[in-house]
Motif scaffolding. Structure first.
Motif, short mmCIF file in Angstrom:
data_model
loop_
_atom_site.label_atom_id
_atom_site.label_comp_id
_atom_site.label_asym_id
_atom_site.label_seq_id
_atom_site.Cartn_x
_atom_site.Cartn_y
_atom_site.Cartn_z
N LEU A 251 38.53 71.54 57.42
CA LEU A 251 38.53 70.75 55.87
C LEU A 251 37.30 70.42 55.64
O LEU A 251 36.91 70.41 54.48
CB LEU A 251 39.86 69.99 55.70
CG LEU A 251 40.58 69.81 54.34
CD1 LEU A 251 40.78 71.14 53.98
CD2 LEU A 251 41.36 68.53 54.51
N CYS A 252 36.48 69.90 56.62
CA CYS A 252 35.09 69.22 56.33
C CYS A 252 34.23 70.35 55.91
O CYS A 252 33.44 70.10 54.86
CB CYS A 252 34.87 68.38 57.55
SG CYS A 252 35.77 66.84 57.78
N PRO A 253 34.05 71.52 56.70
CA PRO A 253 33.20 72.45 56.39
C PRO A 253 33.71 73.07 55.10
O PRO A 253 32.64 73.44 54.10
CB PRO A 253 33.31 73.62 57.37
CG PRO A 253 33.62 73.08 58.49
CD PRO A 253 34.65 71.73 58.21
N ALA A 254 34.92 73.11 54.50
CA ALA A 254 35.26 73.49 53.13
C ALA A 254 34.73 72.51 52.17
O ALA A 254 34.22 72.93 50.92
CB ALA A 254 36.51 73.63 53.25
N ALA A 255 35.06 71.23 52.52
CA ALA A 255 34.25 70.17 51.66
C ALA A 255 33.00 70.20 51.42
O ALA A 255 32.47 70.19 50.11
CB ALA A 255 34.61 68.79 52.12
N PHE A 256 32.10 70.69 52.45
CA PHE A 256 30.62 70.95 52.07
C PHE A 256 30.26 72.10 51.45
O PHE A 256 29.19 72.06 50.55
CB PHE A 256 30.15 70.99 53.61
CG PHE A 256 29.63 69.70 54.20
CD1 PHE A 256 28.56 69.06 53.73
CD2 PHE A 256 30.26 69.12 55.43
CE1 PHE A 256 28.09 67.74 54.30
CE2 PHE A 256 30.03 67.73 55.94
CZ PHE A 256 28.81 67.19 55.34
N LEU A 257 31.09 73.07 51.64
CA LEU A 257 30.75 74.22 50.80
C LEU A 257 31.24 74.14 49.42
O LEU A 257 30.30 74.50 48.60
CB LEU A 257 32.01 75.34 51.31
CG LEU A 257 31.96 76.61 50.49
CD1 LEU A 257 30.63 77.45 50.80
CD2 LEU A 257 32.91 77.63 51.02
#
Length: 323
Positions: free
Chosen positions: A110-116
């Motif tokens: 979920l964190c990489p998605a939030a950065f994306l």
């Protein structure tokens, strides 16, 4: 090897070495992921900026924050590159809350998605809601296969306004074709997502993906695993020459095998082939005649394929070892 791929490969090897010095507790796979992400934007690893990014994370997140999980090193790399790194992290933290509010469970992905999503933070609420709608479509089609790692693709589809019905139809068409040869597994599903976000006919891209797979094996790679399949689907969308690309990937894999840090003990044959294919994909992306808008979309897709593939492998390895 010759041309730009030589420089990109040497850059990747050196970046991996520098990142390993900074993130000694991370796995070799995460070191390689960070090196690939830097190479995607043709950047050399700068130790001072990496340390700055790590300091931003430590200053603005708690000890048990989700941002200190598997994606911490890639996040620090990206934050350190930017002058507005702290603002970018705040965007990502806000996006994480919005993704959870939309319905997503808390996972390392979920964190990489939030950065994306940070690049479209002004419409984060709409992106989060649409991403969850895409995710439900994925689960409806493949409940057993769909997991936390697919959130990044769902966010990507929402960011680029992919029509849910059309997107699902393209992914299903690709799955029907690729699963005959490669079965229904995570690698095949990721390849289907890469095909779904492309503009060419899904059946033609699925066929091209299989041809590239065969070309790599014909060139000399006898590895039977399919971790590289999503990257081959991405290469298929760039319409690369089949035999030449297969030979290049094999050459890259053979070259990496001789370099320090890429032995079978350190990363294994399947992972090394993944890195070789990723390097070929990065080089092909930069050489493709794309408009700025097309390039941005393809770049985000390739980044998502690399992040999802490697983090899934790391998470599976940690689970198997009981960590």
């Amino acid at each position: 090897m010759q041309g730009s791929i030589v420089r990109r490969t040497e850059q990747f090897i050196e970046n991996r070495r520098r990142i390993e010095r900074t993130f000694r507790m991370s796995t070799p796979q995460v070191h390689c992921l960070c090196a690939l992400l830097l190479g995607l934007d043709d950047r050399d690893a700068d130790l001072s900026s990496i340390r700055r990014g790590r300091k931003i994370l430590r200053k603005n997140t708690g000890m048990f924050s989700a941002f200190r999980g598997l994606g911490m090193a890639p996040a620090a790399i990206k934050l350190g590159e930017r002058e507005d790194g702290e603002l970018r992290l705040n965007f990502a933290k806000d996006n994480l809350r919005k993704l959870k509010a939309a319905g997503f469970a808390a996972t390392d992905y979920l964190c990489p998605a939030a950065f994306l999503m940070a690049k479209q933070h002004e419409r984060a609420d709409a992106v989060a809601a649409e991403a969850y709608a895409h995710y439900l479509e994925m689960r409806h089609a493949h409940r057993i296969l769909t997991g936390g790692e697919d959130v990044m693709f769902a966010v990507l589809f929402a960011m680029y306004d992919a029509d849910r019905t059309e997107n699902a139809n393209r992914a299903d068409a690709a799955m029907d074709l690729l699963s005959v040869r490669f079965l229904r597994n995570n690698a095949t599903q990721m390849a289907n997502f890469a095909i779904a976000l492309s503009d060419q006919p899904a059946d033609a891209l699925a066929q091209k993906t299989e041809q590239l797979y065969d070309a790599v094996r014909t060139a000399g790679e006898k590895n039977r695993e399919m971790l590289d399949l999503p990257l081959l689907a991405f290469l298929a969308s760039l319409d690369v020459p089949t035999e030449e690309t297969g030979a290049r990937i094999h050459e890259l894999s053979a070259y990496l095998r001789e370099q320090k840090g890429f032995s079978a003990v350190r990363v294994g044959r399947s992972q090394r082939l993944f890195y070789a294919t990723a390097l070929a994909a990065i080089d092909a992306l930069h050489a493709a005649p794309l408009s700025p808008e097309e390039y941005a979309k393809k770049r985000d897709l390739l980044q998502t394929v690399m992040l999802s593939g490697i983090l899934l492998f790391v998470a599976a390895s940690m689970s198997a070892s009981g960590i």
